[in-house]
Write an enzyme that holds these catalytic residues in place. Structure first.
Site, PDB file in Angstrom:
ATOM      1  N   HIS A   1      -0.526  -2.548  -7.892  1.00 58.18           N
ATOM      2  CA  HIS A   1      -0.468  -3.953  -7.511  1.00 58.18           C
ATOM      3  C   HIS A   1       0.793  -4.231  -6.716  1.00 58.18           C
ATOM      4  CE1 HIS A   1       0.790  -8.171  -8.413  1.00 58.18           C
ATOM      5  NE2 HIS A   1      -0.384  -8.357  -7.860  1.00 58.18           N
TER       6      HIS A   1
ATOM      7  N   ASP B   1      -4.602   0.401  14.987  1.00 61.04           N
ATOM      8  CA  ASP B   1      -5.337   0.980  16.112  1.00 61.04           C
ATOM      9  C   ASP B   1      -4.603   2.219  16.633  1.00 61.04           C
ATOM     10  OD1 ASP B   1      -3.249   0.145  17.893  1.00 61.04           O
ATOM     11  OD2 ASP B   1      -4.256  -1.752  18.276  1.00 61.04           O
TER      12      ASP B   1
ATOM     13  N   ASP C   1      -4.145  -9.069  -2.980  1.00 58.68           N
ATOM     14  CA  ASP C   1      -3.250  -9.708  -3.944  1.00 58.68           C
ATOM     15  C   ASP C   1      -3.481 -11.221  -3.962  1.00 58.68           C
ATOM     16  OD1 ASP C   1      -1.117 -10.483  -5.573  1.00 58.68           O
ATOM     17  OD2 ASP C   1       0.289  -9.107  -4.610  1.00 58.68           O
TER      18      ASP C   1
ATOM     19  N   MET D   1       0.402  -8.383  13.511  1.00 55.86           N
ATOM     20  CA  MET D   1       1.450  -8.448  14.519  1.00 55.86           C
ATOM     21  C   MET D   1       1.208  -9.625  15.451  1.00 55.86           C
ATOM     22  SD  MET D   1       2.694  -5.617  17.335  1.00 55.86           S
ATOM     23  CE  MET D   1       2.917  -4.337  16.124  1.00 55.86           C
TER      24      MET D   1
ATOM     25  N   TYR E   1       6.915  -3.711  12.361  1.00 55.61           N
ATOM     26  CA  TYR E   1       7.232  -2.283  12.225  1.00 55.61           C
ATOM     27  C   TYR E   1       8.093  -2.027  10.987  1.00 55.61           C
ATOM     28  CZ  TYR E   1       5.592  -1.492  17.055  1.00 55.61           C
ATOM     29  OH  TYR E   1       4.837  -1.401  18.197  1.00 55.61           O
TER      30      TYR E   1
ATOM     31  N   TYR F   1      -3.436  -4.992  19.660  1.00 55.93           N
ATOM     32  CA  TYR F   1      -3.009  -5.816  18.526  1.00 55.93           C
ATOM     33  C   TYR F   1      -3.857  -5.591  17.281  1.00 55.93           C
ATOM     34  CZ  TYR F   1       0.334  -7.954  21.603  1.00 55.93           C
ATOM     35  OH  TYR F   1       1.377  -8.146  22.464  1.00 55.93           O
TER      36      TYR F   1
END
Length: 151
Positions: free
Chosen positions: A22, A30, A69, A79, A118, A136
């Site tokens: 958890h 991609d 969650d 992003m 990142y 993206y």
């Protein structure tokens, strides 16, 4: 092969999902994402490939086994579009549809600036790279609790 498990889920990916607890996070990305260099910093330490799979299909397969969650406001991050933080890409809506369907509710997704994404990805449990051409196609999903009945 095993019965009842999506054919897109490899033995390695199943192992990663089972090891996660958890609050652990998983990046699904991609082919443009710097997956190998970022994966080296993760708990798993290497890329898990979903060859021949796009992001919506791969994420839908993962979410057949992994709940998101419910203890955080935004269990999914994506992003931001560079130079256009409010910009929308077609992939964002596709992923929103997948996560909402998997959870049976509207799930909030937050946007992170490229380098913040990142950094968050480097703290993930693992990086899953699909064959999706993007752009993206970079998402972080936070694992929730599986509520099993007591024996």
């Amino acid at each position: 092969m095993l019965k009842g498990i999506d054919r897109h889920l490899s033995a390695e990916l199943l192992h990663v999902l089972m090891l996660m607890g958890h609050g652990d996070t998983l990046v699904i990305c991609d082919v443009n994402h710097p997956a190998a260099s970022i994966a080296a910093k993760t708990v798993h330490g290497r890329v898990v490939d979903m060859v021949g799979c796009d992001i919506p299909t791969g994420l839908a397969a993962i979410l057949t086994l992994m709940p998101l969650d419910t203890f955080v406001q935004s269990p999914v991050s994506r992003m931001q579009v560079v130079g256009d933080p409010g910009g929308q890409m077609p992939m964002f809506g596709l992923v929103q549809t997948v996560i909402d369907a998997a959870e049976g509710r509207t799930v909030q997704m937050q946007a992170l600036e490229r380098f913040a994404f990142y950094e968050a990805a480097s703290r993930a449990f693992a990086i899953v790279r699909t064959s999706d051409p993007g752009p993206y196609g970079c998402f972080i999903v936070k694992k929730g609790v599986v509520d099993l009945p007591r024996l």
